[in-house]
Design an enzyme around this catalytic site. Structure first.
Site, PDB file in Angstrom:
ATOM      1  CB  CYS A 111     -52.401 -22.963 112.335  1.00 30.21           C
ATOM      2  SG  CYS A 111     -51.216 -23.969 113.233  1.00 30.21           S
ATOM      3  CG  HIS A 253     -50.953 -22.613 108.490  1.00 32.97           C
ATOM      4  ND1 HIS A 253     -49.934 -22.076 109.242  1.00 32.97           N
ATOM      5  CD2 HIS A 253     -51.186 -23.855 109.002  1.00 32.97           C
ATOM      6  CE1 HIS A 253     -49.572 -22.938 110.164  1.00 32.97           C
ATOM      7  NE2 HIS A 253     -50.311 -24.035 110.041  1.00 32.97           N
ATOM      8  CG  ASN A 283     -47.029 -25.333 111.307  1.00 31.78           C
ATOM      9  OD1 ASN A 283     -47.319 -24.207 111.690  1.00 31.78           O
ATOM     10  ND2 ASN A 283     -47.925 -26.295 111.181  1.00 31.78           N
TER      11      ASN A 283
END
Ligand code: UT7
Length: 340
Positions: A111, A253, A283
């Site tokens: 990520c 993020h 996500n």
């Protein structure tokens, strides 16, 4: 020293939108739980046969167009879900974008991958190896999700986002500031796909099929994400010579809306300064920051000269942060700003 300057941006989501209800029915979950605990309403999933390169080509093409044309001498692709373990996906993406022959490789930092890829692109420019770099973050997490794991299945979505970096001058809007990057391999098991690498091999004894799925210790990761992004973001702001209160937009993020809210609180920033698109995309791992930037550029939230702080955290564990003043991107979208 030559500066690395953002000069174009693009994003792409696969067409298939999956609302919470569709997942909740088979996961003993509910739309209410997912919204309350994550802030997510829907995410997009790639259709069967659609690979990460397909998403990366769409986003990369839009970023190149936004930068004024199909011109780059390097392509750096951040992804956790390459088309295949070998070779890297970036060369195929470069060729399909009309950039055959350029330097092209993947970056693996889950990520945080996009921030690491940005740092890599900036480094190529600073070293004089490239003048123009296409940096893409793309993931098809739906390809590694355990369909029986409700804690991961409801969070992740597929997508791609990209920026074009060019060699420029210090002080220009769009110049990337000093990076803060870090990692902690002691947490490697907290976010993992156990099999398929050299540890649990494809040859020899066959691992249980579940070992090829993505697994995350969500509770353990939650507060580490908040605290580590806060530390890293502060470092990047300090190195840029900014003060936190001067940050106009926090683009972190997009892991969980509650993480974003806690991070803003931890940094002492009003929550409204955090750019957020998790409700509609979930996500999206390596794609999450460039997708959020692309949306905020397109809807006019990011105006020329605005101070933007990027920060990411994820598997590795790995994290990274950087600052920039938003550039004037004349691609027919966005609102520009006071400099225009
Ligand atoms: O992208 C890389 C970084 N990723 C992150 O930073 C993610 C960080 N973690 C998270 O976002 C959250 O921990 C999750 C969204 C993964 C989980 O949310 P949570 O509020 O931390 O839930 P929990 O794991 O503490 O579980 C609370 C309860 C449990 O039930 P019991 O044991 O209390 O009866 C879970 O089984 O919620 C249950 N649960 C669910 N219930 C309905 C977990 N997932 C679900 C679900 N629907 N989808």
């Amino acid at each position: 020293m030559v500066a690395a300057v953002v000069t174009g941006i693009g994003g792409w989501l696969p067409p298939r939108a999956v609302p919470n209800e569709e997942l909740a029915a088979r996961l003993d979950s509910s739309d209410a739980w997912i919204r309350r605990r994550t802030g997510i309403r829907r995410r997009h999933f790639a259709s069967e046969g659609m690979a990460v390169s397909d998403l990366a080509v769409e986003a990369g093409g839009r970023a190149l167009k936004s930068a004024g044309g199909c011109d780059a001498d390097a392509v750096v692709l951040a992804t956790t879900t390459p088309d295949r373990p070998c070779p890297a996906t970036a060369p195929d993406v470069a060729t399909r974008l009309g950039l055959p022959g350029v330097a092209a490789f993947d970056v693996a930092a889950v990520c945080s991958g996009f921030v690491y890829a940005l740092a890599t692109g900036a480094g190529l420019i600073a070293a004089g190896i490239a003048r123009r770099v296409l940096v893409i973050g793309a993931d098809v997490f739906s390809s590694i999700l355990d369909p029986a794991d409700r804690s991961t299945s409801v969070i992740f979505g597929d997508g791609a986002g990209a920026v074009v970096l060019r060699a420029g001058s210090a002080g220009e809007p769009g110049e990337l500031g000093p990076f803060d990057l870090g990692s902690d391999g002691g947490g490697a098991d907290l976010i993992t796909v156990p099999a398929g690498g050299s540890r649990q091999r494809l040859s020899g004894a066959e691992p249980a099929p579940g070992q090829y799925y993505f697994a995350m210790a969500g509770k353990e990761v939650f507060w580490r994400a908040v605290q580590q992004m806060a530390r890293s973001a502060q470092n990047a702001v300090d190195r840029a010579g900014w003060r936190l209160e001067d940050v106009d937009h926090l683009v972190c993020h997009q892991a969980n809306q509650r993480i974003t809210d806690h991070l803003a609180d931890e940094l002492g920033l009003p929550r409204a300064r955090a750019v957020t698109n998790i409700a509609d995309v979930g996500n999206t791992a390596a794609a999450s920051i460039p997708l959020a930037l692309d949306q905020a550029h397109a809807d006019g939230t990011l105006r020329t000269g605005d101070r933007v702080l990027l920060t990411a955290f994820g598997g590795g564990l790995a994290w990274g942060s950087v600052t920039l003043r938003w550039p004037a991107i004349d691609d027919g979208r966005g609102q520009g700003g006071p400099d225009e």
